[in-house]
Design a protein around this motif. Structure first.
Motif, mmCIF file in Angstrom:
data_model
loop_
_atom_site.group_PDB
_atom_site.id
_atom_site.type_symbol
_atom_site.label_atom_id
_atom_site.label_comp_id
_atom_site.label_asym_id
_atom_site.label_seq_id
_atom_site.Cartn_x
_atom_site.Cartn_y
_atom_site.Cartn_z
ATOM 1 N N TYR A 1 76.342 72.962 73.764
ATOM 2 C CA TYR A 1 76.431 73.100 72.315
ATOM 3 C C TYR A 1 77.738 72.512 71.782
ATOM 4 N N THR A 2 77.743 72.233 70.478
ATOM 5 C CA THR A 2 78.942 71.684 69.851
ATOM 6 C C THR A 2 80.103 72.657 69.973
ATOM 7 N N TYR A 3 79.823 73.941 69.701
ATOM 8 C CA TYR A 3 80.863 74.975 69.745
ATOM 9 C C TYR A 3 80.361 76.193 70.503
ATOM 10 N N VAL A 4 81.308 76.897 71.109
ATOM 11 C CA VAL A 4 81.049 78.218 71.699
ATOM 12 C C VAL A 4 82.036 79.191 71.076
ATOM 13 N N PHE A 5 81.522 80.349 70.670
ATOM 14 C CA PHE A 5 82.365 81.426 70.164
ATOM 15 C C PHE A 5 82.177 82.630 71.082
ATOM 16 N N THR A 6 83.275 83.302 71.414
ATOM 17 C CA THR A 6 83.174 84.505 72.226
ATOM 18 C C THR A 6 83.795 85.674 71.471
ATOM 19 N N SER A 7 83.321 86.868 71.807
ATOM 20 C CA SER A 7 83.950 88.078 71.264
ATOM 21 C C SER A 7 84.082 89.099 72.377
ATOM 22 N N GLY A 8 85.204 89.824 72.345
ATOM 23 C CA GLY A 8 85.428 90.890 73.310
ATOM 24 C C GLY A 8 86.270 90.463 74.497
ATOM 25 N N GLY A 9 86.991 91.428 75.048
ATOM 26 C CA GLY A 9 87.670 91.195 76.308
ATOM 27 C C GLY A 9 89.024 90.525 76.242
ATOM 28 N N ILE A 10 89.697 90.574 75.067
ATOM 29 C CA ILE A 10 91.054 90.010 75.011
ATOM 30 C C ILE A 10 92.067 91.074 74.576
ATOM 31 N N GLY A 11 91.767 92.321 74.903
ATOM 32 C CA GLY A 11 92.652 93.422 74.554
ATOM 33 C C GLY A 11 93.708 93.686 75.617
ATOM 34 N N PRO A 12 94.354 94.875 75.562
ATOM 35 C CA PRO A 12 95.499 95.163 76.439
ATOM 36 C C PRO A 12 95.156 95.887 77.738
ATOM 37 N N HIS B 1 93.067 96.836 81.485
ATOM 38 C CA HIS B 1 92.828 96.118 82.738
ATOM 39 C C HIS B 1 91.481 95.414 82.765
ATOM 40 N N ASP B 2 90.500 95.953 82.027
ATOM 41 C CA ASP B 2 89.162 95.357 82.068
ATOM 42 C C ASP B 2 88.957 94.289 80.998
ATOM 43 N N ASP B 3 89.991 93.970 80.242
ATOM 44 C CA ASP B 3 89.921 92.871 79.279
ATOM 45 C C ASP B 3 90.274 91.588 80.020
ATOM 46 N N ILE B 4 89.251 90.914 80.513
ATOM 47 C CA ILE B 4 89.483 89.790 81.436
ATOM 48 C C ILE B 4 88.991 88.457 80.879
ATOM 49 N N THR B 5 88.693 88.404 79.582
ATOM 50 C CA THR B 5 88.157 87.166 79.028
ATOM 51 C C THR B 5 89.144 86.011 79.141
ATOM 52 N N ALA B 6 90.422 86.267 78.850
ATOM 53 C CA ALA B 6 91.409 85.182 78.919
ATOM 54 C C ALA B 6 91.478 84.607 80.326
ATOM 55 N N GLU B 7 91.493 85.477 81.355
ATOM 56 C CA GLU B 7 91.506 84.997 82.733
ATOM 57 C C GLU B 7 90.267 84.161 83.026
ATOM 58 N N ALA B 8 89.122 84.656 82.567
ATOM 59 C CA ALA B 8 87.864 83.978 82.871
ATOM 60 C C ALA B 8 87.782 82.613 82.195
ATOM 61 N N VAL B 9 88.222 82.522 80.950
ATOM 62 C CA VAL B 9 88.164 81.242 80.246
ATOM 63 C C VAL B 9 89.148 80.256 80.873
ATOM 64 N N ALA B 10 90.330 80.735 81.252
ATOM 65 C CA ALA B 10 91.283 79.868 81.952
ATOM 66 C C ALA B 10 90.670 79.349 83.250
ATOM 67 N N ALA B 11 89.960 80.219 83.954
ATOM 68 C CA ALA B 11 89.312 79.801 85.197
ATOM 69 C C ALA B 11 88.207 78.793 84.923
ATOM 70 N N ALA B 12 87.459 78.995 83.836
ATOM 71 C CA ALA B 12 86.375 78.065 83.494
ATOM 72 C C ALA B 12 86.921 76.666 83.239
ATOM 73 N N PHE B 13 88.102 76.584 82.631
ATOM 74 C CA PHE B 13 88.720 75.285 82.341
ATOM 75 C C PHE B 13 89.676 74.839 83.445
ATOM 76 N N ASP B 14 89.845 75.688 84.462
ATOM 77 C CA ASP B 14 90.712 75.379 85.603
ATOM 78 C C ASP B 14 92.140 75.068 85.160
ATOM 79 N N VAL B 15 92.683 75.969 84.319
ATOM 80 C CA VAL B 15 94.065 75.835 83.861
ATOM 81 C C VAL B 15 94.788 77.160 84.080
ATOM 82 N N PRO B 16 96.133 77.138 84.147
ATOM 83 C CA PRO B 16 96.890 78.387 84.315
ATOM 84 C C PRO B 16 96.793 79.281 83.069
ATOM 85 N N LEU B 17 96.983 80.570 83.296
ATOM 86 C CA LEU B 17 97.063 81.542 82.207
ATOM 87 C C LEU B 17 98.458 82.143 82.234
#
Length: 247
Positions: free
Chosen positions: A69-80, A82-98
């Motif tokens: 798709y042209t764009y992807v939007f996500t919601s949830g999982g960027i809080g404070p 231990h189970d807020d792991i979206t930032a880690e997962a997106v960094a892993a998807a793009f293979d970049v450091p967090l």
């Protein structure tokens, strides 16, 4: 940046992240909002997925959707927590450091009183390398955009504020128009005629939505097209079919 007005179809997917959504503990309020919001901009919300707080599931979904798709939007999982792991997962998807992002750190240090920018809150300042920040006017902790993926909070008020910040940066397509025809009959009675009208007007989308009131069935027929002339012709055919069957 001002939105680029284009006649091309612009598509989007929405990835809802969180065990609390899947368990029913939290009732999602963001899907309907985003569908309305994107439709108003001229962007087709083409797919919605809900995944648990499992990194492999998030990575797989992000990578599948961002190539489709042209764009992807996500919601949830960027809080404070231990189970807020979206930032880690997106960094892993793009293979970049967090890492802790100096821009995000500065925003949040300014927001919290001295000594209150705790290690837990610092988790919300971790941003994948190369990402742009998405402003958060409600609670300040930013979302981020990397590639065509926009990562936002799950709290509806915050997510909606982030969408307002994102909207001016989005390419938009020609908006979908719609007409509604009311039919005082059950859906089954008009189904065959609607199928024929759909075939005759392939550039339209025709949906029928039954409703029962006091044991009587009626149908709302919605015709959608990006072309005003085609829409009017199809809607006229639907109205004629309703009149014929009513008589």
């Amino acid at each position: 940046m001002t939105a680029d007005k284009a006649d091309d179809i612009v598509t989007a997917a929405f990835l809802v992240i969180g065990d609390e959504i899947l368990s029913g503990r939290t009732k999602d309020k963001n899907i309907g909002f985003l569908a309305d919001y994107l439709t108003a901009l001229g962007i087709d919300l083409s797919e919605v997925r809900i995944v648990p707080d499992v990194q492999a599931e998030i990575v797989g979904a992000v990578n599948a959707l961002r190539t489709k798709y042209t764009y992807v939007f996500t919601s949830g999982g960027i809080g404070p927590t231990h189970d807020d792991i979206t930032a880690e997962a997106v960094a892993a998807a793009f293979d970049v450091p967090l890492n802790l992002d100096p821009r995000a750190v500065a925003i949040m240090e300014k927001h919290y009183p001295p000594g209150q920018f705790t290690p837990a809150r610092q988790r919300m300042a971790r941003i994948p390398e190369g990402a742009d920040l998405i402003e958060n006017k409600v609670s300040k902790a930013p979302g981020f955009r990397i590639g065509n993926v926009h990562v936002m909070a799950g709290v509806p008020a915050i997510m909606q504020a982030m969408m307002d910040a994102v909207a001016p940066t989005l390419q938009t397509g020609k908006k979908m128009l719609s007409e509604t025809v009311a039919a005082n009959m059950p859906e089954s009675r008009i189904a065959e005629r609607l199928a024929a009208i759909q075939d005759a007007h392939p550039e339209t989308l025709i949906g029928s939505y039954p409703k029962a009131t006091d044991g009587k069935f009626t149908t709302q027929i919605v015709i959608r097209s990006r072309d005003e002339t085609i829409l009017a012709a199809a809607a006229q055919d639907v109205a004629r079919a309703v009149d014929d069957l009513s008589g």
